[in-house]
Design a protein around this motif. Sequence first.
Motif, short mmCIF file in Angstrom:
data_model
loop_
_atom_site.label_atom_id
_atom_site.label_comp_id
_atom_site.label_asym_id
_atom_site.label_seq_id
_atom_site.Cartn_x
_atom_site.Cartn_y
_atom_site.Cartn_z
N ALA A 1 -3.69 -19.87 117.67
CA ALA A 1 -3.14 -20.41 116.54
C ALA A 1 -2.33 -19.88 115.15
CB ALA A 1 -3.64 -20.77 114.48
N SER A 2 -1.16 -20.00 114.76
CA SER A 2 -0.43 -18.60 114.05
C SER A 2 -0.93 -18.59 113.02
CB SER A 2 0.95 -19.54 113.98
OG SER A 2 1.07 -20.18 113.20
N LYS A 3 -0.45 -16.99 112.26
CA LYS A 3 -1.22 -16.82 110.69
C LYS A 3 -0.89 -17.60 110.05
CE LYS A 3 0.79 -11.66 111.55
NZ LYS A 3 0.92 -10.67 111.68
N ALA A 4 0.20 -18.28 110.06
CA ALA A 4 0.38 -19.94 108.65
C ALA A 4 -0.93 -20.53 109.52
CB ALA A 4 2.15 -20.54 108.94
N GLN A 5 -1.01 -21.11 109.91
CA GLN A 5 -1.87 -21.98 110.76
C GLN A 5 -3.71 -21.56 110.12
OE1 GLN A 5 -1.52 -22.99 114.86
NE2 GLN A 5 0.27 -24.41 114.23
N LYS A 6 -3.70 -20.61 110.79
CA LYS A 6 -5.16 -19.51 110.51
C LYS A 6 -5.19 -20.15 108.95
CE LYS A 6 -5.68 -17.04 115.16
NZ LYS A 6 -5.38 -15.80 114.93
N SER A 7 -4.14 -19.62 107.86
CA SER A 7 -4.40 -19.61 106.55
C SER A 7 -4.83 -20.76 106.14
CB SER A 7 -3.38 -18.91 106.19
OG SER A 7 -1.93 -20.59 105.97
N TRP A 8 -4.71 -21.71 106.80
CA TRP A 8 -4.72 -23.39 106.61
C TRP A 8 -6.33 -23.80 107.12
CZ3 TRP A 8 -2.75 -27.08 102.86
CH2 TRP A 8 -1.86 -26.72 102.98
N GLY A 9 -6.86 -22.80 107.67
CA GLY A 9 -8.42 -22.76 108.39
C GLY A 9 -8.20 -23.67 109.89
N VAL A 10 -7.21 -23.53 110.42
CA VAL A 10 -7.20 -23.79 112.31
C VAL A 10 -7.38 -22.83 112.79
CG1 VAL A 10 -5.67 -24.05 113.46
CG2 VAL A 10 -4.81 -25.21 111.54
N LYS A 11 -8.60 -23.02 113.59
CA LYS A 11 -8.83 -21.85 114.57
C LYS A 11 -7.78 -22.16 116.32
CE LYS A 11 -13.76 -22.67 112.05
NZ LYS A 11 -14.98 -22.81 112.54
N ASP A 12 -8.38 -21.19 116.93
CA ASP A 12 -8.60 -20.47 117.90
C ASP A 12 -8.77 -21.99 118.91
OD1 ASP A 12 -6.64 -19.03 117.16
OD2 ASP A 12 -7.84 -17.24 118.61
N GLU A 13 -8.45 -22.92 119.85
CA GLU A 13 -8.48 -23.94 120.45
C GLU A 13 -8.68 -23.31 122.02
OE1 GLU A 13 -6.17 -27.50 120.55
OE2 GLU A 13 -5.78 -26.66 122.96
N GLN A 14 -9.61 -24.17 122.42
CA GLN A 14 -10.25 -23.37 124.18
C GLN A 14 -10.53 -24.50 125.02
OE1 GLN A 14 -13.04 -20.06 123.96
NE2 GLN A 14 -12.97 -20.67 121.81
N ILE A 15 -9.98 -25.07 125.98
CA ILE A 15 -10.50 -25.46 126.89
C ILE A 15 -10.68 -25.93 128.02
CG2 ILE A 15 -9.82 -27.78 128.06
CD1 ILE A 15 -7.66 -28.24 126.27
N TRP A 16 -12.26 -25.67 128.14
CA TRP A 16 -12.92 -25.51 129.67
C TRP A 16 -12.91 -26.65 130.81
CZ3 TRP A 16 -15.03 -20.33 129.51
CH2 TRP A 16 -15.28 -19.50 129.11
N ARG A 17 -12.54 -26.41 131.37
CA ARG A 17 -12.82 -27.47 132.91
C ARG A 17 -13.27 -27.08 133.29
NH1 ARG A 17 -6.54 -30.17 134.20
NH2 ARG A 17 -6.97 -31.30 132.12
N GLY A 18 -14.22 -28.27 135.09
CA GLY A 18 -14.38 -28.32 136.50
C GLY A 18 -14.35 -29.39 136.59
N GLY A 19 -14.04 -29.63 137.95
CA GLY A 19 -14.32 -30.89 138.31
C GLY A 19 -14.37 -30.74 139.28
N ALA A 20 -14.53 -31.58 140.75
CA ALA A 20 -14.98 -31.89 142.16
C ALA A 20 -13.76 -32.97 142.84
CB ALA A 20 -15.91 -31.20 143.02
N VAL A 21 -14.16 -32.78 144.36
CA VAL A 21 -13.35 -34.23 145.10
C VAL A 21 -14.04 -33.97 146.67
CG1 VAL A 21 -11.56 -35.18 146.04
CG2 VAL A 21 -10.56 -34.03 143.62
N PHE A 22 -14.88 -35.02 146.96
CA PHE A 22 -15.28 -34.85 148.10
C PHE A 22 -14.74 -36.19 148.82
CE2 PHE A 22 -18.43 -33.05 145.08
CZ PHE A 22 -18.62 -32.28 145.71
N SER A 23 -14.27 -35.92 150.49
CA SER A 23 -13.45 -37.08 150.75
C SER A 23 -14.42 -37.37 152.35
CB SER A 23 -12.59 -36.89 151.24
OG SER A 23 -12.07 -35.36 151.95
N VAL A 24 -14.33 -38.17 153.08
CA VAL A 24 -15.19 -38.37 153.83
C VAL A 24 -14.51 -40.20 154.47
CG1 VAL A 24 -16.98 -39.68 155.00
CG2 VAL A 24 -16.76 -37.95 153.39
N ALA A 25 -13.60 -39.60 155.88
CA ALA A 25 -12.23 -40.40 156.34
C ALA A 25 -11.05 -40.83 155.34
CB ALA A 25 -13.47 -41.46 156.93
#
Length: 408
Positions: A233-257
Amino acid sequence: MNKRLIALAVAGALAAPLAASAEGTHVTIFGRLQAEYATVDIDGFNAQSAVSDDALQSRWGLQIAEDLGAGLRAIGRIEYALNPGGGDVHSTAREQWVGLGGDQWGEVKFGRVQSVLRDFAGGHSIDPFADTSLHATGSGGLMVSSANGYGSGDHGFVNSAVRYDSPVVEGFSVAGLLMPGDADKNDPTLGGLTSGYAGGENGEWDFQVGAKYSGQFDIVGVDVFGAYSRDNASKAQKSWGVKDEQIWRGGAVFSVADFRLRGQYEYVVDANPFGGAASCTSASAFGAYNLANPTLSADGGRGQCNSAMNPNGNGNLWIVGADYTIGNTQLVAQGGMATAKRSGDVLDPFGSYARRNVENITVGVIHNLSRRSSLFGGYQRVWVKDRNLAPGADADRNVYTVGVRHDF
């Protein structure tokens, strides 16, 4: 005869410098034309149908490369969106970047690039219906589709960024994206709350990193990926209580024929309400979106944003699916859920947003007429339980579509 000779001489003189400037440079014209007859039918409201490409996946562009020798090359890409059936978005920018590539170390790009969450670690790469009205972002409620481009949303690209993609070594590869701080030119208010859309004033070095592995073990193919995204978040956003956003991701693809099983999970922390995970790209939402009541969207009800989190809140999204290919035809079934947990309202510190759940199933078929042309169609059901809205306002919806696509 003299006039013809003069005209040919002038044309040759003009063409000479163009040919010289193109010497050693390879320019490829590419694009996609797509149109769907798609219907969004929200329970209790008139169904909204159109022949168009609301996901804005029709495009044209130029891919540029020059061999610099010693395994080094100059690269670039210019790409614009268009909408068959609409005709009013021909100048909408998609990717626009210039960079360098090396056989041993990979590629680095400077400009407007795709999010690592969109095309590298999961995202569109595991959704067969990406780029259609049955996509798993925005309307489907299954993957983050942030309007600032950091998610997997359709037509989501990151401005003023540097991206690196490594070569594949023993099946492993990595990618990273950095948006330098103090990108004031992207924020006309030079520090307003909406500066989070593209870093803006004090963008604070937003970044993404991702890694994946692809391998073949006898008849089983395995693809595993993970990624992390941080939108500060920018300084202006933090002054309104906005926090730094985080996204965690994980996944997989399995294929047979001809069978493929795939899944993806992502956890969102402190969703940014100004372009971040508490918003959607207009393409993902099928147009304008009314945050207070999706059924009152400016486009008459087609707008959807079911993957958004509550402002400044946490949440999770997941998708699982299976595909089976018979000849030139791919059968697809997938589903999942988005859960926005209860959170405080950054614009009303004494209030709060209640928990919101969205569940989804999608079935459909993709038939390849050739390597470049295909037909597709299917059905999607979305169940919405939004405790922030009055009873009945969080209506469920059905999406039907049939479409045609040609890549060139």
